[in-house]
Design an enzyme around this catalytic site. Structure first.
Site, short mmCIF file in Angstrom:
data_model
loop_
_atom_site.label_atom_id
_atom_site.label_comp_id
_atom_site.label_asym_id
_atom_site.label_seq_id
_atom_site.Cartn_x
_atom_site.Cartn_y
_atom_site.Cartn_z
CB CYS A 2 69.30 24.94 64.74
SG CYS A 2 68.88 23.56 65.83
CB ALA A 34 68.23 21.56 69.40
CE1 TYR A 159 67.71 16.54 64.55
CE2 TYR A 159 66.12 17.81 65.83
CZ TYR A 159 66.95 17.68 64.72
OH TYR A 159 67.01 18.69 63.78
#
Length: 338
Positions: A2, A34, A159
């Site tokens: 990220c 992501a 997640y």
């Protein structure tokens, strides 16, 4: 990895240069970070997104450049679940205040926060679950329009999809909670929806955390069983990471510490796997693949440190490496032009 460098989910020049540099550096497959399938599914207000058609234009430019360098552009589709609306790493930890771009509609399988300073999530209703499945499928369609050629469903690192898998975060009593068969249902539904939206000839990956590294959590046995369920749904490859579910996990960090997960899932589920985690040397990566422990090695932090790691690795392993024409004058003797 990220980058936390977007506004309203849009890719920009940072992403073009960041991802493009890895393609120039010889990576065979370059994944986006992501990429959120809904605005509320971002980890931070600065995450990359693909929840609306307006995101496609700049992503398409990136995909074209990556492909022009001889690499394959891939996109990782994600929803942060209870880890949403949190700070980017260099700005602090925990929940982002509303005044700084945070949001209140953080969702999860059960109303259990990741940590004390994280948002208290809303338990997802069946309607919310259906909408999330549809969002993953719609994101896959946009990724295809943008020119990406590999999709990876992110079901790891605490997640949303991983949250449904793990008993540590999933305390539901409906069809999506309780026994193994129920906890894997959302991952299967997302996989089916994405596979239906994604051309059969293009690869579909799923990233999992093979273990939570915590008592009573998701573990390797369940990961093997999940991989066996995903293979007939059209999944081509399991990306074998671990952890991220709870902050108190005790992870035995050492070079190649996650490789045994890829090896066992590959052997027992009979599906191609990727090894990740503290793989930083060319010889190390070569040994993993040549010995059959995994079918591929996916490099993250080492590629942040060295965008040209693949070119350097090829040289170290004795191959004639193809360099970009623009850089050939600086290449080692005997190098060829890409």
């Amino acid at each position: 990895m990220c980058e936390y460098s977007s506004e309203d989910g849009f890719a920009n020049d940072w992403h073009l240069v960041h991802l493009g540099s890895r393609a120039v550096g010889g990576a065979g497959l370059v994944f986006t970070e992501a990429t959120a399938v809904t605005a509320a599914g971002r980890i931070s207000p600065h995450d990359l997104g693909i929840w609306k058609d307006d995101h496609i234009e700049m992503l398409a430019r990136i995909a074209r450049f990556v492909q022009a360098q001889g690499s394959v552009p891939g996109m990782q589709l994600a929803h942060a679940g209870r880890k949403a609306s949190t700070c980017r790493p260099w700005s602090g930890t925990g929940r982002v205040p509303d005044s700084e771009g945070g949001w209140r509609n953080v969702v999860a399988p059960s109303p259990i926060p990741f940590a004390d300073n994280y948002p208290l999530p809303i338990e997802m209703t069946p309607g919310m679950i259906r909408a999330t499945v549809a969002a993953f499928a719609a994101a896959a369609v946009r990724a295809l329009k943008a020119g990406f050629r590999v999709i990876e469903i992110h079901a790891a690192h605490g997640y949303l999809l991983h949250e449904f898998l793990s008993p540590l975060s999933n305390r539901r009593t409906d069809d999506y909670g309780g026994p193994f068969e129920n906890r894997i249902l959302l991952v299967k539904e997302v996989t089916k929806a994405v596979r239906d939206a994604w051309p059969q000839e293009l690869p579909l990956f799923v990233r999992i955390s093979a273990t939570d590294w915590a008592e009573g959590g998701w573990d390797l046995d369940q990961s093997v069983a999940l991989a066996k369920e995903l293979k007939p749904l059209g999944v081509d490859f399991i990306d074998c990471s671990s952890g991220g579910m709870v902050p108190h996990a005790k992870i035995p960090l050492e070079p190649g510490y996650q490789v045994p997960f890829a090896e066992r899932i590959r052997r027992e589920a009979e599906i191609p796997t990727g090894a990740v985690g503290l793989i930083t040397e060319a010889s190390q990566a070569e040994q993993i693949v040549s010995s059959g422990q995994a079918d591929a090695v996916l490099i993250a932090r080492e590629l942040l440190r060295d965008p040209y790691f693949p070119l350097h690795a090829g040289q170290q392993l004795g191959h004639q490496v193809a360099w970009p024409a623009q850089y050939l004058r600086a290449a080692p003797p005997g190098s060829k032009q890409r």
